[in-house]
Design a protein around this motif. Structure first.
Motif, PDB file in Angstrom:
ATOM      1  N   LEU A   8       0.827  -1.207   0.000  1.00 17.13           N
ATOM      2  CA  LEU A   8       0.000   0.000   0.000  1.00 17.13           C
ATOM      3  C   LEU A   8       0.860   1.256   0.000  1.00 17.13           C
ATOM      4  O   LEU A   8       0.566   2.225  -0.701  1.00 17.13           O
ATOM      5  CB  LEU A   8      -0.943  -0.015   1.199  1.00 17.13           C
ATOM      6  CG  LEU A   8      -2.024  -1.112   1.166  1.00 17.13           C
ATOM      7  CD1 LEU A   8      -2.781  -1.155   2.481  1.00 17.13           C
ATOM      8  CD2 LEU A   8      -2.991  -0.903   0.011  1.00 17.13           C
ATOM      9  N   SER A   9       1.944   1.256   0.771  1.00 19.86           N
ATOM     10  CA  SER A   9       2.829   2.420   0.807  1.00 19.86           C
ATOM     11  C   SER A   9       3.489   2.659  -0.543  1.00 19.86           C
ATOM     12  O   SER A   9       3.619   3.800  -0.994  1.00 19.86           O
ATOM     13  CB  SER A   9       3.908   2.232   1.886  1.00 19.86           C
ATOM     14  OG  SER A   9       3.327   2.160   3.167  1.00 19.86           O
TER      15      SER A   9
ATOM     16  N   ASN B  86       0.958   3.976  -3.043  1.00 21.07           N
ATOM     17  CA  ASN B  86       0.656   5.365  -2.699  1.00 21.07           C
ATOM     18  C   ASN B  86       1.772   6.291  -3.189  1.00 21.07           C
ATOM     19  O   ASN B  86       1.521   7.421  -3.627  1.00 21.07           O
ATOM     20  CB  ASN B  86       0.484   5.504  -1.189  1.00 21.07           C
ATOM     21  CG  ASN B  86      -0.636   6.453  -0.828  1.00 21.07           C
ATOM     22  OD1 ASN B  86      -1.461   6.814  -1.661  1.00 21.07           O
ATOM     23  ND2 ASN B  86      -0.682   6.877   0.408  1.00 21.07           N
ATOM     24  N   GLU B  87       2.996   5.816  -3.128  1.00 19.99           N
ATOM     25  CA  GLU B  87       4.131   6.602  -3.618  1.00 19.99           C
ATOM     26  C   GLU B  87       4.048   6.772  -5.135  1.00 19.99           C
ATOM     27  O   GLU B  87       4.329   7.840  -5.671  1.00 19.99           O
ATOM     28  CB  GLU B  87       5.443   5.918  -3.233  1.00 19.99           C
ATOM     29  CG  GLU B  87       6.683   6.700  -3.631  1.00 19.99           C
ATOM     30  CD  GLU B  87       7.959   6.017  -3.208  1.00 19.99           C
ATOM     31  OE1 GLU B  87       9.028   6.383  -3.717  1.00 19.99           O
ATOM     32  OE2 GLU B  87       7.889   5.093  -2.367  1.00 19.99           O
TER      33      GLU B  87
ATOM     34  N   SER C  61       1.589   9.478  -5.798  1.00 21.46           N
ATOM     35  CA  SER C  61       2.175  10.793  -5.503  1.00 21.46           C
ATOM     36  C   SER C  61       3.083  11.252  -6.634  1.00 21.46           C
ATOM     37  O   SER C  61       3.093  12.438  -6.995  1.00 21.46           O
ATOM     38  CB  SER C  61       2.975  10.729  -4.193  1.00 21.46           C
ATOM     39  OG  SER C  61       2.124  10.501  -3.094  1.00 21.46           O
TER      40      SER C  61
ATOM     41  N   GLN D   6      -6.219  11.413  -5.740  1.00 15.73           N
ATOM     42  CA  GLN D   6      -5.989  12.011  -4.422  1.00 15.73           C
ATOM     43  C   GLN D   6      -6.945  11.439  -3.381  1.00 15.73           C
ATOM     44  O   GLN D   6      -6.562  11.213  -2.227  1.00 15.73           O
ATOM     45  CB  GLN D   6      -6.105  13.533  -4.513  1.00 15.73           C
ATOM     46  CG  GLN D   6      -4.942  14.155  -5.280  1.00 15.73           C
ATOM     47  CD  GLN D   6      -5.196  15.582  -5.705  1.00 15.73           C
ATOM     48  OE1 GLN D   6      -6.346  16.025  -5.813  1.00 15.73           O
ATOM     49  NE2 GLN D   6      -4.138  16.329  -5.969  1.00 15.73           N
TER      50      GLN D   6
ATOM     51  N   GLN E   2      -5.653   8.067  -2.429  1.00 20.37           N
ATOM     52  CA  GLN E   2      -4.550   8.133  -1.483  1.00 20.37           C
ATOM     53  C   GLN E   2      -5.047   8.191  -0.038  1.00 20.37           C
ATOM     54  O   GLN E   2      -4.460   7.574   0.845  1.00 20.37           O
ATOM     55  CB  GLN E   2      -3.665   9.343  -1.784  1.00 20.37           C
ATOM     56  CG  GLN E   2      -2.781   9.161  -3.009  1.00 20.37           C
ATOM     57  CD  GLN E   2      -1.730  10.241  -3.110  1.00 20.37           C
ATOM     58  OE1 GLN E   2      -2.052  11.418  -3.285  1.00 20.37           O
ATOM     59  NE2 GLN E   2      -0.480   9.858  -3.017  1.00 20.37           N
TER      60      GLN E   2
ATOM     61  N   ILE F 266      -6.113   4.698   0.806  1.00 19.32           N
ATOM     62  CA  ILE F 266      -4.966   3.801   0.969  1.00 19.32           C
ATOM     63  C   ILE F 266      -4.273   4.050   2.301  1.00 19.32           C
ATOM     64  O   ILE F 266      -3.861   3.111   2.990  1.00 19.32           O
ATOM     65  CB  ILE F 266      -3.984   3.972  -0.204  1.00 19.32           C
ATOM     66  CG1 ILE F 266      -4.560   3.323  -1.472  1.00 19.32           C
ATOM     67  CG2 ILE F 266      -2.632   3.345   0.119  1.00 19.32           C
ATOM     68  CD1 ILE F 266      -3.688   3.462  -2.691  1.00 19.32           C
ATOM     69  N   ARG F 267      -4.134   5.339   2.669  1.00 19.46           N
ATOM     70  CA  ARG F 267      -3.516   5.637   3.962  1.00 19.46           C
ATOM     71  C   ARG F 267      -4.328   5.035   5.105  1.00 19.46           C
ATOM     72  O   ARG F 267      -3.768   4.535   6.090  1.00 19.46           O
ATOM     73  CB  ARG F 267      -3.355   7.148   4.138  1.00 19.46           C
ATOM     74  CG  ARG F 267      -2.173   7.730   3.377  1.00 19.46           C
ATOM     75  CD  ARG F 267      -1.882   9.140   3.812  1.00 19.46           C
ATOM     76  NE  ARG F 267      -2.886  10.082   3.371  1.00 19.46           N
ATOM     77  CZ  ARG F 267      -2.827  10.749   2.232  1.00 19.46           C
ATOM     78  NH1 ARG F 267      -1.812  10.567   1.404  1.00 19.46           N
ATOM     79  NH2 ARG F 267      -3.778  11.604   1.897  1.00 19.46           N
TER      80      ARG F 267
ATOM     81  N   ASN G 100      -3.771   1.310   5.039  1.00 25.97           N
ATOM     82  CA  ASN G 100      -2.411   1.025   5.485  1.00 25.97           C
ATOM     83  C   ASN G 100      -2.309   1.132   7.003  1.00 25.97           C
ATOM     84  O   ASN G 100      -1.661   0.316   7.658  1.00 25.97           O
ATOM     85  CB  ASN G 100      -1.439   2.002   4.815  1.00 25.97           C
ATOM     86  CG  ASN G 100      -0.036   1.445   4.738  1.00 25.97           C
ATOM     87  OD1 ASN G 100       0.179   0.255   4.922  1.00 25.97           O
ATOM     88  ND2 ASN G 100       0.927   2.290   4.465  1.00 25.97           N
TER      89      ASN G 100
END
Length: 411
Positions: A133-134, A137-138, A141, A176, A179, A182-183, A186
């Protein structure tokens, strides 16, 4: 008259009166076109650019440009050539936005589905599965940031959006929003990861002392009138000669990279450094009420003295990293003191709380009341999540390559 051509030279006109405001485009066919720099759709028009504009004569019979823009046809051709040089192709399908779906399922199934995806992602990308997930997400971004870089390259940006290499404005908003989701996933996944590890440590301690327990039971939640209003999941119910104990496992401080200090106030409020205040005591009160609601309402336990069915809450911190300051009357202990806490009253009075037959009856009643398949709503990646994420990263790489090739593209 339409003009298409390559800018050979830009000569500012009368710096004293019109600093940077007016000038001449000297083109390859030796035309000298008087134009207003501020009208250029791309700022600034540079030597070597392919441009197009309408021309007219001003009051002094000079050819006047109105307005100036880079030649999109030529720009498209140069973009295609750049893609060919890099071994890339544009995409016919629109740029994908990985999706998240609300699913009604039980917790075990929800996290199993997520673990399957994470393991596949780890195998495909040679990264630890838990970082899926991280990492995605990157990627999001990166493409959002790259899109903002093209704000000064409007025509080129439009070309890449049309060719599905950059997200449209609506897709940017979707990315967005994704994200944020996802955060959240996560955060929950990390909590679940450390929570499971903590539960495993506690479980090992219970088995070391041969204590009977029920792990992660979901029991009915009752209101003040005894009506079932929902369900609540409990970490452990321990049923032994020492009584009935409800264990709430909080693996705070498991991440050694973060300073952790846990303070429990007299009224049961839990506060950690860098985290909002929680009322974990109230959370466990719901668990106590659920267990006692099942036991007191059971016909099989009518011959068991009600006082024996009272449950005792114990909060377990299964690591040595967090500093604990407990000002409440609650039992908040590390795993090393768990057994001593459970047996404390019996050691003090030298009287067994529950006999073996009573223990067996209580375990049977609780297991009969379990709602193992109770379903809740979880937000999880959909079936196309991974393939869409891979494709999103691929198109980012193409768009990034085009951004790096801007100098050649504009020539």
């Amino acid at each position: 008259m339409e003009f298409h051509g390559k800018v050979r030279e830009i000569v500012p006109y009368d710096h004293r009166r019109h600093t940077g405001g007016y000038g001449f485009i000297n083109s390859d066919d030796n035309q000298s076109i008087f134009f207003l720099l501020a009208w250029a759709n791309y700022q600034p028009v540079q030597v070597g650019d392919w441009v197009e504009f309408e021309t007219e004569y001003d009051e002094n019979q000079r050819i006047h440009a109105n307005p100036v823009a880079r030649d999109e046809d030529k720009l498209i051709k140069n973009v295609k050539q750049a893609l060919t040089r890099g071994g890339y192709k544009t995409a016919r399908k629109k740029l994908p936005v990985p999706g998240v779906t609300a699913i009604n399922t039980n917790m075990a199934t929800a996290y199993e589905n997520l673990n399957v995806l994470q393991n596949k992602f780890g195998a495909d990308n040679d990264v630890p599965p838990a970082s899926m997930l991280s990492t995605i997400n990157e990627w999001i971004s990166l493409i959002v940031e790259l899109s903002s870089k093209f704000e000064d390259e409007k025509t080129l940006q439009a070309i890449l959006i049309k060719r599905n290499l950059l997200p449209k404005p609506q897709q940017l908003e979707e990315l967005q929003n994704l994200q944020v989701m996802i955060r959240k996933m996560n955060y929950e996944q990390r909590g679940r990861y450390y929570g499971v590890r903590g539960e495993q440590i506690v479980q090992a301690k219970l088995e070391q002392h041969h204590l009977a327990y029920i792990k992660n039971p979901t029991l009915p939640e009752f209101d003040s009138n005894g009506n079932v209003v929902g369900a609540t999941e409990i970490d452990f119910i321990v049923i032994s000669m020492f009584g009935i104990h409800v264990l709430e496992v909080k693996n705070y401080g498991a991440n050694k990279n973060q300073e952790q200090k846990l303070t429990i106030s007299r009224d049961g409020q839990w506060q950690r450094i860098g985290a909002p205040q929680e009322n974990v005591t109230n959370q466990n009160d719901l668990h106590i009420a659920a267990v006692e609601g099942v036991l007191f309402g059971s016909k099989q336990l009518k011959d068991v003295a009600p006082v024996k069915l009272l449950t005792t809450p114990v909060f377990v911190i299964p690591n040595e990293n967090v500093e604990i300051a407990n000002y409440s009357a609650e039992h908040v202990v590390r795993v090393g003191l768990l057994y001593d806490t459970l047996v404390h009253d019996v050691r003090k009075t030298r009287q067994v709380v529950l006999e073996n037959d009573e223990i067996a009856k209580i375990i049977g009643v609780l297991k009969e009341a379990l709602e193992e398949n109770r379903e809740f709503q979880y937000f999880l990646p959909n079936e196309a999540f991974l393939s869409d994420a891979y494709e999103l990263e691929r198109r980012y790489n193409i768009a990034q390559y085009i951004y790096e090739q801007r100098e050649q593209i504009y020539q």
